[in-house]
Design a protein around this motif. Structure first.
Motif, short mmCIF file in Angstrom:
data_model
loop_
_atom_site.label_atom_id
_atom_site.label_comp_id
_atom_site.label_asym_id
_atom_site.label_seq_id
_atom_site.Cartn_x
_atom_site.Cartn_y
_atom_site.Cartn_z
N LEU A 11 -20.65 -8.11 -10.20
CA LEU A 11 -20.32 -6.62 -9.48
C LEU A 11 -20.63 -5.51 -10.39
CD1 LEU A 11 -17.18 -7.48 -7.26
CD2 LEU A 11 -19.74 -7.44 -6.62
N ASP A 12 -21.08 -5.86 -11.78
CA ASP A 12 -21.38 -4.61 -12.73
C ASP A 12 -20.25 -3.83 -12.90
OD1 ASP A 12 -22.91 -3.00 -14.42
OD2 ASP A 12 -23.72 -1.94 -13.10
N LEU A 13 -18.95 -4.57 -13.10
CA LEU A 13 -17.84 -3.81 -13.45
C LEU A 13 -17.35 -4.39 -14.71
CD1 LEU A 13 -16.05 -4.62 -10.00
CD2 LEU A 13 -17.00 -2.39 -10.81
N PRO A 14 -16.20 -3.57 -15.37
CA PRO A 14 -15.54 -3.98 -16.62
C PRO A 14 -14.86 -5.12 -16.51
CG PRO A 14 -15.21 -1.53 -16.35
CD PRO A 14 -15.87 -2.32 -15.17
N VAL A 15 -14.43 -6.09 -17.17
CA VAL A 15 -13.71 -7.14 -17.01
C VAL A 15 -12.24 -6.65 -16.79
CG1 VAL A 15 -12.63 -9.08 -18.00
CG2 VAL A 15 -15.08 -8.56 -18.69
N GLY A 16 -11.52 -6.95 -15.81
CA GLY A 16 -10.39 -6.52 -15.48
C GLY A 16 -10.21 -5.56 -14.46
N ALA A 17 -11.57 -5.06 -14.03
CA ALA A 17 -11.46 -4.06 -12.97
C ALA A 17 -11.05 -4.49 -11.62
CB ALA A 17 -12.67 -3.37 -12.81
N GLN A 18 -10.16 -3.68 -10.82
CA GLN A 18 -9.66 -4.03 -9.42
C GLN A 18 -10.81 -4.39 -8.82
OE1 GLN A 18 -6.27 -3.91 -8.39
NE2 GLN A 18 -5.92 -4.54 -10.47
N VAL A 19 -10.44 -5.60 -7.94
CA VAL A 19 -11.50 -5.77 -6.79
C VAL A 19 -10.67 -6.15 -5.49
CG1 VAL A 19 -13.18 -7.58 -6.16
CG2 VAL A 19 -13.15 -6.72 -8.52
N VAL A 20 -11.21 -5.60 -4.32
CA VAL A 20 -10.53 -6.14 -2.98
C VAL A 20 -11.22 -7.56 -2.88
CG1 VAL A 20 -10.68 -5.73 -0.66
CG2 VAL A 20 -10.47 -3.50 -2.34
N HIS A 21 -10.18 -8.33 -2.69
CA HIS A 21 -10.71 -9.69 -2.01
C HIS A 21 -9.97 -10.22 -0.73
CE1 HIS A 21 -9.79 -14.39 -2.43
NE2 HIS A 21 -11.08 -14.34 -2.18
N LEU A 22 -11.04 -10.58 0.23
CA LEU A 22 -11.00 -10.65 1.70
C LEU A 22 -11.34 -12.20 1.90
CD1 LEU A 22 -10.33 -10.08 4.56
CD2 LEU A 22 -12.74 -9.22 4.72
N GLU A 23 -10.52 -13.15 2.42
CA GLU A 23 -10.77 -14.44 2.63
C GLU A 23 -10.54 -14.55 4.29
OE1 GLU A 23 -10.52 -19.02 0.82
OE2 GLU A 23 -8.82 -17.57 0.73
N ARG A 24 -11.60 -15.17 4.87
CA ARG A 24 -11.45 -15.37 6.19
C ARG A 24 -12.23 -16.77 6.58
NH1 ARG A 24 -13.69 -9.99 9.04
NH2 ARG A 24 -15.20 -10.58 7.57
N VAL A 25 -11.54 -17.38 7.80
CA VAL A 25 -12.26 -18.30 8.30
C VAL A 25 -13.08 -17.94 9.38
CG1 VAL A 25 -11.79 -20.59 9.88
CG2 VAL A 25 -10.25 -20.13 7.85
N LEU A 26 -14.18 -18.27 9.61
CA LEU A 26 -15.22 -17.91 10.80
C LEU A 26 -15.12 -18.70 12.05
CD1 LEU A 26 -18.26 -17.01 8.33
CD2 LEU A 26 -16.25 -15.49 9.12
N LEU A 27 -15.09 -18.14 13.05
CA LEU A 27 -15.25 -19.05 14.03
C LEU A 27 -16.57 -18.76 15.00
CD1 LEU A 27 -11.71 -18.40 15.30
CD2 LEU A 27 -12.31 -20.10 13.97
N ALA A 28 -16.92 -19.87 15.58
CA ALA A 28 -17.96 -19.60 16.70
C ALA A 28 -17.46 -20.16 18.17
CB ALA A 28 -19.09 -20.09 16.12
N ASP A 29 -17.51 -19.55 19.34
CA ASP A 29 -16.88 -20.01 20.16
C ASP A 29 -15.40 -20.76 20.10
OD1 ASP A 29 -19.30 -18.96 21.71
OD2 ASP A 29 -20.16 -21.12 21.51
N GLY A 30 -14.70 -20.27 19.11
CA GLY A 30 -13.42 -20.78 19.05
C GLY A 30 -13.37 -21.97 18.04
N ASN A 31 -14.48 -22.38 17.55
CA ASN A 31 -14.55 -23.75 16.60
C ASN A 31 -14.69 -23.12 15.19
OD1 ASN A 31 -14.59 -25.58 18.53
ND2 ASN A 31 -16.77 -25.06 19.18
N LYS A 32 -13.98 -23.66 14.39
CA LYS A 32 -14.10 -23.13 12.89
C LYS A 32 -15.53 -23.80 12.07
CE LYS A 32 -9.08 -23.19 12.06
NZ LYS A 32 -7.90 -23.92 11.26
N ILE A 33 -16.12 -22.64 11.68
CA ILE A 33 -17.70 -23.19 11.20
C ILE A 33 -17.57 -22.64 9.66
CG2 ILE A 33 -18.60 -23.08 13.42
CD1 ILE A 33 -19.77 -20.30 12.21
N GLY A 34 -16.76 -21.84 9.31
CA GLY A 34 -16.90 -21.58 7.84
C GLY A 34 -15.82 -20.79 7.08
N LEU A 35 -15.69 -20.75 5.78
CA LEU A 35 -14.77 -19.97 5.18
C LEU A 35 -15.62 -19.07 4.35
CD1 LEU A 35 -11.89 -19.96 4.31
CD2 LEU A 35 -12.14 -21.50 2.32
#
Length: 238
Positions: free
Chosen positions: A117-141
């Motif tokens: 991300l071309d940042l200094p080590v220790g820089a603050q980063v926003v982290h978002l983790e989600r399960v992806l669905l298609a027609d209600g079925n889990k397809i990805g993380l």
């Protein structure tokens, strides 16, 4: 060796699989597949041979487990390898996209993430983790990392049910290019649990770093997709 002679030595599971594929042609999405015992009698082989052939079809996403039975699976979601979001790809195929939040917060970038991300080590980063669905079925993380100096407010204001790319574009940032690497892996026990999948099920792992018009990194994304439910396509030009 002549073709007729070679056919004699084909594994039984290969012949059974061919017969099962013909059976699936006559069934529709969601239709029940006959039980192993019935298939074994029909094909004149052991239940173990049928089980092996069915496992191959399961891994390929042709069938899926539902309760104690097996049914014909839905067609795979075919995602384009482009700067379009998952949401746009799903909608373009008439599928209903969805997301389940796993976590949203901030963390400090380690050496590898900081470099991407071309940042200094220790820089603050926003982290978002989600399960992806298609027609209600889990397809990805999907696990996304954004420079907090640029997108810090998203840790508090972003609606995890919405498209992240749409939210980023709404800030005036334009996705111009990306580098993406794809490989096959097995999910960790945690990932398999989040995706309602067996740990032995092959997964497609995508690493992406997206850049804006100035060549500045926007995001670093790690996406893990169920190989039995997702495929990818790319348009190639010389």
């Amino acid at each position: 060796m002549r073709a007729a002679e070679a056919a004699v030595h084909l594994p039984k599971s290969y012949r059974v699989r061919a017969e099962l594929e013909q059976l699936l042609v006559g069934l529709g999405e969601g239709d029940a597949v006959p039980a192993e015992r019935e298939l074994a009698l029909r094909c004149g082989v052991s239940r173990e041979t049928v089980r092996q052939a069915m496992h191959e079809l399961l891994v390929e996403g042709r069938v899926e487990r539902r309760g104690r039975g097996t049914v014909v699976a839905s067609p795979k979601l075919v995602q384009p390898l482009s700067l379009r979001s998952y949401t746009e790809g799903a909608l373009s195929q008439g599928r209903v996209p969805g997301r389940e939040l796993v976590s949203l917060g901030r963390l400090e970038a380690d050496e590898e993430l900081a470099a991407e991300l071309d940042l200094p080590v220790g820089a603050q980063v926003v982290h978002l983790e989600r399960v992806l669905l298609a027609d209600g079925n889990k397809i990805g993380l999907e696990s996304t990392y954004l420079p907090a100096g640029r997108f810090g407010e998203m840790a508090e204001t972003f609606d995890p049910a919405e498209s992240l790319y749409a939210a980023i574009r709404a800030t005036g940032v334009v996705f111009t290019s990306a580098t993406e690497r794809i490989e096959t892996v097995l999910a960790s026990p945690r990932e398999a649990a989040l995706l309602d999948s067996a740990a032995s099920m092959p997964m497609l792992l995508l690493h992406r770093t997206s850049l804006d018009a100035g060549g500045v990194p926007i995001e670093r994304v790690r996406s893990l997709y169920r190989g039995d439910r997702v495929a990818f396509v790319a348009a190639l030009r010389e």
